[in-house]
Design a protein around this motif. Structure first.
Motif, PDB file in Angstrom:
ATOM      1  N   ALA A  22      60.624  36.459  39.799  1.00 56.12           N
ATOM      2  CA  ALA A  22      60.560  37.771  39.159  1.00 56.12           C
ATOM      3  C   ALA A  22      60.283  37.705  37.805  1.00 56.12           C
ATOM      4  O   ALA A  22      59.574  38.124  37.169  1.00 56.12           O
ATOM      5  N   GLU A  23      61.179  36.873  37.170  1.00 60.18           N
ATOM      6  CA  GLU A  23      60.965  36.468  35.831  1.00 60.18           C
ATOM      7  C   GLU A  23      59.726  35.750  35.427  1.00 60.18           C
ATOM      8  O   GLU A  23      59.051  36.014  34.246  1.00 60.18           O
ATOM      9  N   LEU A  25      56.848  35.848  36.732  1.00 59.13           N
ATOM     10  CA  LEU A  25      55.941  37.156  36.932  1.00 59.13           C
ATOM     11  C   LEU A  25      55.646  37.975  35.725  1.00 59.13           C
ATOM     12  O   LEU A  25      54.639  38.375  35.158  1.00 59.13           O
ATOM     13  N   SER A  26      56.988  38.456  35.357  1.00 61.08           N
ATOM     14  CA  SER A  26      57.055  39.357  34.403  1.00 61.08           C
ATOM     15  C   SER A  26      56.671  38.863  32.948  1.00 61.08           C
ATOM     16  O   SER A  26      56.041  39.376  32.095  1.00 61.08           O
ATOM     17  N   ALA A  27      57.091  37.477  32.796  1.00 56.60           N
ATOM     18  CA  ALA A  27      56.894  36.849  31.496  1.00 56.60           C
ATOM     19  C   ALA A  27      55.177  36.715  31.390  1.00 56.60           C
ATOM     20  O   ALA A  27      54.674  36.585  30.424  1.00 56.60           O
ATOM     21  N   HIS A  29      53.057  38.555  32.614  1.00 59.83           N
ATOM     22  CA  HIS A  29      52.377  39.905  32.306  1.00 59.83           C
ATOM     23  C   HIS A  29      52.464  40.236  30.953  1.00 59.83           C
ATOM     24  O   HIS A  29      51.670  41.044  30.143  1.00 59.83           O
ATOM     25  N   ILE A  30      53.676  40.094  30.431  1.00 60.57           N
ATOM     26  CA  ILE A  30      54.295  40.167  28.852  1.00 60.57           C
ATOM     27  C   ILE A  30      53.051  39.331  28.052  1.00 60.57           C
ATOM     28  O   ILE A  30      52.669  39.934  27.150  1.00 60.57           O
ATOM     29  N   GLU A  45      49.530  46.830  37.873  1.00 64.79           N
ATOM     30  CA  GLU A  45      50.799  46.056  38.203  1.00 64.79           C
ATOM     31  C   GLU A  45      50.275  44.730  38.642  1.00 64.79           C
ATOM     32  O   GLU A  45      49.213  44.451  39.256  1.00 64.79           O
ATOM     33  N   ASP A 364      48.736  36.445  39.738  1.00 71.05           N
ATOM     34  CA  ASP A 364      49.637  35.027  39.670  1.00 71.05           C
ATOM     35  C   ASP A 364      49.118  34.104  40.719  1.00 71.05           C
ATOM     36  O   ASP A 364      49.514  33.762  41.786  1.00 71.05           O
TER      37      ASP A 364
END
Length: 381
Positions: A22-23, A25-27, A29-30, A45, A364
């Protein structure tokens, strides 16, 4: 995802594997948001991938001996393996069908007496083993050799291989005689009657010939093509160009999702084999699209009439100054840009200020690494 090879220090390819998925994927995106940095850009999303077993293609360096081959990578940190490599046949990012085939392929190397190429000594024959999984678990197996010396033995034992591995639909030999870090050579010898591997991605069954490029993550590539097709259909272009079309993923989806049966879809690709694969898939699906072998920049510069929408899916280096400059001045109203390198995407966007990104999505394609795909829809302002 836990990996014993990584934990033992034998392989460092999955550079982000120690971070929770999850981290990761979030990284990503950011990271994409920071690079594109547009307050008016609508972000969908991000599309997650299976954490393991996602790769549809295994690229294995073959080391060791014919009696005890190692299928994996070079450059092991263990001095005892300095002349060979690390066996990664159980690599967790490869699809289960690929992992299951590796012991049989190792046995085949022994049976056919295929001597692995020794990089340091510059002798031996078998350099790489390239295996792709397609629809229904069918496999394409390619032996990359230095010469034809062992070709007769591969042909002799091919019946055994297909008996043990009946899903081996396409088997070929690629010749790469040069001593340099090049995965494959120009000449391909297909040993089976079946020449191409069918792979369903999104709404289209693609056909993959041995040397043509295929997105390595089937699930995420399917999401990529579906999203691209949805944006194209919403734009309702009468004329579409797909530059860097590869085996036709975007172009064939543009042709398949057509409210106007008169839509004109044209794909351009430098690889003649990829174009042949795209044409096979088009004919099998009964779609309307035209494909040409050629340089994307040269094709665009010489064209007399512009498309309503252009698709670009360049390599990691991006479009480059010439094509980005042409697009900026062209008057093309909409561009669907699929990028595997958000840094080069941002550089290209800076060179095309009249084409502003309006929608974007991170997909991803490469879990456990820092890499990802980002799809953007650009409109002229």
């Amino acid at each position: 995802m836990f990996c014993g090879y990584h934990a033992a220090g034998l392989c460092g390819s999955c550079t982000a594997i120690d971070r929770p998925y999850a981290e990761q994927l979030s990284a990503k995106h950011i990271h994409a948001q920071q690079l594109l940095d547009d307050a008016d850009l609508e972000w969908l999303e991000p599309v997650a991938s299976p954490e393991s077993g996602y790769r549809n293609k295994a690229k294995m360096v073959v080391t060791g001996t014919a009696a005890a081959p190692r299928l994996g990578i070079l450059g092991a940190p263990d001095p005892a393996l300095a002349s060979g490599g690390v066996d990664l046949r159980g690599c967790g990012v490869n699809a289960p069908e690929l992992r299951a085939a590796m012991p049989v392929l190792a046995d085949f190397i022994t049976r056919a007496a295929l001597t692995p190429y020794d990089v340091h000594a510059r002798r031996g024959e078998l350099k790489h083993l390239l295996v792709t999984v397609g629809s229904g678990g069918a496999l394409m197996i390619r032996f990359v050799l230095r010469s034809t010396e062992s070709l007769v033995r591969i042909e002799k034992h091919l019946g055994w291989l297909r008996g043990e591995l009946p899903q081996a639909a396409v088997v070929s030999v690629n010749l790469q005689p040069e001593h340099k870090a090049v995965l494959e050579g120009e000449r391909e010898i297909v040993l089976t009657q079946q020449q191409s591997l069918p792979v369903v991605m999104g709404e289209v069954e693609l056909q993959v010939l041995p040397k043509s490029f295929l997105q390595t993550n089937t699930d995420v590539a399917s999401a990529l093509y579906r999203q691209g097709a949805a944006w194209i259909e919403e734009a309702a272009p009468a004329k579409v160009w797909d530059l860097y079309c590869g085996v036709g993923g975007f172009a064939l989806h543009a042709a398949a999702h057509v409210s106007d049966p008169g839509r004109e879809v044209t794909g351009i690709e430098i690889s003649a084999e990829a174009v042949a694969a795209a044409e096979r898939a088009r004919d099998a699906a009964g779609l309307r699209a035209t494909f040409h072998v050629g340089d994307a920049t040269a094709f665009a510069a010489q064209a007399e009439a512009l498309p309503d929408l252009m698709i670009v899916n360049p390599p990691r280096r991006g479009l480059g100054r010439e094509l980005a400059g042409w697009l900026e001045d062209s008057g093309v109203r909409q561009v669907l840009y699929s990028s595997c390198n958000a840094t080069s995407l941002a550089r290209d966007l800076a060179a095309m200020p009249s084409l502003r990104p309006t929608r974007a999505q991170v997909l991803d394609m490469f879990p456990q690494t820092s890499h990802y795909e980002v799809l953007t829809l650009l409109r002229r302002h």
